[in-house]
Every structure is written in C-alpha cells, then in structure tokens.
Design an enzyme around this catalytic site. Structure first.
Site, PDB file in Angstrom:
ATOM      1  N   HIS A  53      -9.164   4.128 -15.977  1.00  0.00           N
ATOM      2  CA  HIS A  53      -9.340   3.170 -14.736  1.00  0.00           C
ATOM      3  C   HIS A  53     -10.414   2.440 -15.059  1.00  0.00           C
ATOM      4  CE1 HIS A  53     -10.152   1.735 -10.719  1.00  0.00           C
ATOM      5  NE2 HIS A  53      -8.816   2.221 -10.251  1.00  0.00           N
ATOM      6  N   ASN A  57      -4.952   6.007  -5.248  1.00  0.00           N
ATOM      7  CA  ASN A  57      -6.216   6.602  -5.746  1.00  0.00           C
ATOM      8  C   ASN A  57      -7.350   6.393  -4.729  1.00  0.00           C
ATOM      9  OD1 ASN A  57      -8.575   6.630  -7.313  1.00  0.00           O
ATOM     10  ND2 ASN A  57      -8.396   4.700  -8.299  1.00  0.00           N
ATOM     11  N   LYS A  96     -10.185   7.270  -4.717  1.00  0.00           N
ATOM     12  CA  LYS A  96     -11.408   7.167  -5.339  1.00  0.00           C
ATOM     13  C   LYS A  96     -12.640   8.281  -4.608  1.00  0.00           C
ATOM     14  CE  LYS A  96     -10.501   2.576  -6.059  1.00  0.00           C
ATOM     15  NZ  LYS A  96     -10.703   1.262  -6.366  1.00  0.00           N
ATOM     16  N   SER A 120      -5.303  -4.583  -5.022  1.00  0.00           N
ATOM     17  CA  SER A 120      -5.117  -5.161  -3.669  1.00  0.00           C
ATOM     18  C   SER A 120      -3.591  -5.216  -3.341  1.00  0.00           C
ATOM     19  CB  SER A 120      -5.844  -6.605  -3.414  1.00  0.00           C
ATOM     20  OG  SER A 120      -7.107  -6.328  -3.845  1.00  0.00           O
TER      21      SER A 120
HETATM   22  C1  PEP Z   1      -7.313   0.745  -7.914  1.00  0.00           C
HETATM   23  O1  PEP Z   1      -8.487   1.174  -7.777  1.00  0.00           O
HETATM   24  O2  PEP Z   1      -6.768   1.081  -8.766  1.00  0.00           O
HETATM   25  C2  PEP Z   1      -6.865  -0.108  -6.834  1.00  0.00           C
HETATM   26  C3  PEP Z   1      -5.901  -0.747  -7.434  1.00  0.00           C
HETATM   27  O3  PEP Z   1      -7.732  -0.732  -5.890  1.00  0.00           O
HETATM   28  P1  PEP Z   1      -7.442  -1.665  -4.628  1.00  0.00           P
HETATM   29  O4  PEP Z   1      -5.741  -1.091  -4.237  1.00  0.00           O
HETATM   30  O5  PEP Z   1      -8.065  -1.412  -3.578  1.00  0.00           O
HETATM   31  O6  PEP Z   1      -7.581  -3.022  -5.253  1.00  0.00           O
END
Ligand code: PEP
Length: 256
Positions: A99, A9, A11, A216
C-alpha cells in the site's frame, strides 16, 4: 468472467465496539440482491488486533477477511512483525502488500514488497498488490514507468504465474484520501496498461487477473469506474468506514 472484488481498507481506525457496529451494519444492510449477486465479492481489512474478532463476526457470511500488511519473514526474531501463517491462522484469506502508505511512510521498497508478496503466497494468502504513482510522477509522464517498476519487482521474485494467485490494486497516490478520483478513463488507461504488460508474458494470467482501482471511490463514482472493461472492483479507504457508503459501492458493482 472476472468477479468484482470490493475491499475495505480500514487503515488504523476503529475499536472493538466500532468494528462490531460497522461489520454488523455491513452484513445486515447487504440487500438480498447483493448477497445473491454472483459477480461481486466483499473483503474487509481491519487493523491487526481486531482480525480474529472480525473473523468471528463475519462467520457464516460471504464477507472475506484480509490484513493491511504482512511480514516478509516466516517466523523468529522480528519484533513487531506478523507472519503470513499467523494471518491465515486468524482467518485471513487476503493480505494487502505495498500500500502506498507503507511505501511512503515506512519506506518499503519494491523489493521488500515483492518479498512480502512471496511470503503471503507461500502461506496460502492472496496478496493484493498495490501500485501507483505520485502526482509529480504522473505530471512528468512517468506513470507507466513507475508502475512497471513496482510490478517488475514482483515478477522478478515470484514469476508471472504467481500473479494468477493474486490481485492488483491500482491506486494513484494523488487520489488516496484526497477526494480527487481518477476519471474512469484515466484509471482504465492504467489498468489496460497493467493487463497488457502481463498479457505479453501470459495471456491467461492477464485475462483472469482482478485489477482493482483505489483512490477516493465513493457511492456516486463507483459505477462509472467499475463499468470500465479492465476495472474489476475497488480498494476503498475512507468510504469503507461507513456501512452505507461502503454498501453503496458494493451495490454499484452488483448491478453491473
Ligand atoms: C486506500 O487507502 O487504499 C484508499 C483508496 O483510500 P481512499 O478510498 O480514502 O482514497
């Protein structure tokens, strides 16, 4: 056998040059072993303006394309919205729905998320439904209740059979972008719960459903998470923006 799905993702990051570099590095850095791995699929979800261009860049590869959001409406006077049919038209196979950033920053309710899920399905997109609790909800012992509510809205609108055409991402909000990953056991407990809720309604749907973990995920924790029996891959935010980091996560799935 459920195949792993590793989804990036992106973003609201990147531009034409950066996307082309990232996708080029992902495709060229994917070792033959990963390409041949029959147990993992790779999905990228770039920002809307770049979907068509990224679709051209991944042409001929096995990388799949998804959007980060989708309108609940089919067409018409919905300024700023993008329909599921339009997303299909520019090459998307998947759409993220619900999300946590959409739910918290833009106030999307579970009912609106369910409408988006239904619109995606109707246009032939695979919805990737995101569910997850806040830290306060977890600490109050309400994780399962929160997730049940998010799931139930979709079940009420589309029915359990529709889940067979979708995937779910469990993303504890406290783990997204914070560096605080759920332990494999914490994630497994929730994944098992989600599958159990669905199992009670349709065993085949529950058995075939891919439930991804997000929050993460990095190259050094992916194998531990993906090794759990009910975790079928990951939804990756920050680590999907660097080809080496993303490939390390894909590689972890490919070796399991
Ligand atoms: C996400 O935005 O779906 C996500 C899991 O972000 P991150 O991996 O940065 O925690």
């Amino acid at each position: 056998m459920r195949k792993f799905l590793v989804a990036g993702n992106w973003k609201m990051n990147g531009d034409s040059a950066a996307n082309s570099e990232l996708i080029g590095a992902i495709m060229s850095g994917m070792p033959e072993a990963i390409k041949k791995a029959e147990n993992v699929e790779v999905l990228v979800c770039p920002p809307f303006p770049y979907l068509a261009a990224v679709n051209e860049l991944i042409d001929g590869s096995d990388v799949l394309l998804g959007s980060q959001n989708v309108s609940a409406h089919g067409s018409g006077a919905y300024t700023g919205e993008t329909s599921a049919a339009m997303l299909r038209d520019v090459g998307c196979q998947y759409a993220l729905v619900g999300h946590s950033e959409r739910r918290t920053l833009y106030g999307e309710t579970s009912e609106q998320v369910a409408a988006k899920f239904a619109a995606a399905l109707e246009a032939g997109l695979t919805p990737l439904l995101c569910v997850g609790e806040t830290l306060a909800e977890r600490e109050a012992g309400n994780t399962e209740t929160v997730i049940d509510g998010q799931l139930q809205a979709v079940l009420d609108k589309s029915g359990v059979e529709a889940i067979a055409l979708a995937a779910i991402a469990y993303e504890p909000i406290w783990a997204i972008g914070t560096g605080m990953t759920a332990t494999p056991e914490q994630a497994q407990d929730v994944h098992r719960h989600i599958r159990g809720v669905l199992e009670a309604q349709n065993e085949d749907v529950a058995a075939g459903l891919r439930i991804l973990y997000g929050g993460s995920v990095k190259g050094d924790n992916a194998a531990g998470l993906f090794g759990m029996p009910d975790i079928d891959g990951g939804l990756i935010g920050g680590a999907s923006l660097k080809a080496a980091d993303f490939l390390a996560i894909v590689g972890a799935a490919a070796t399991l």
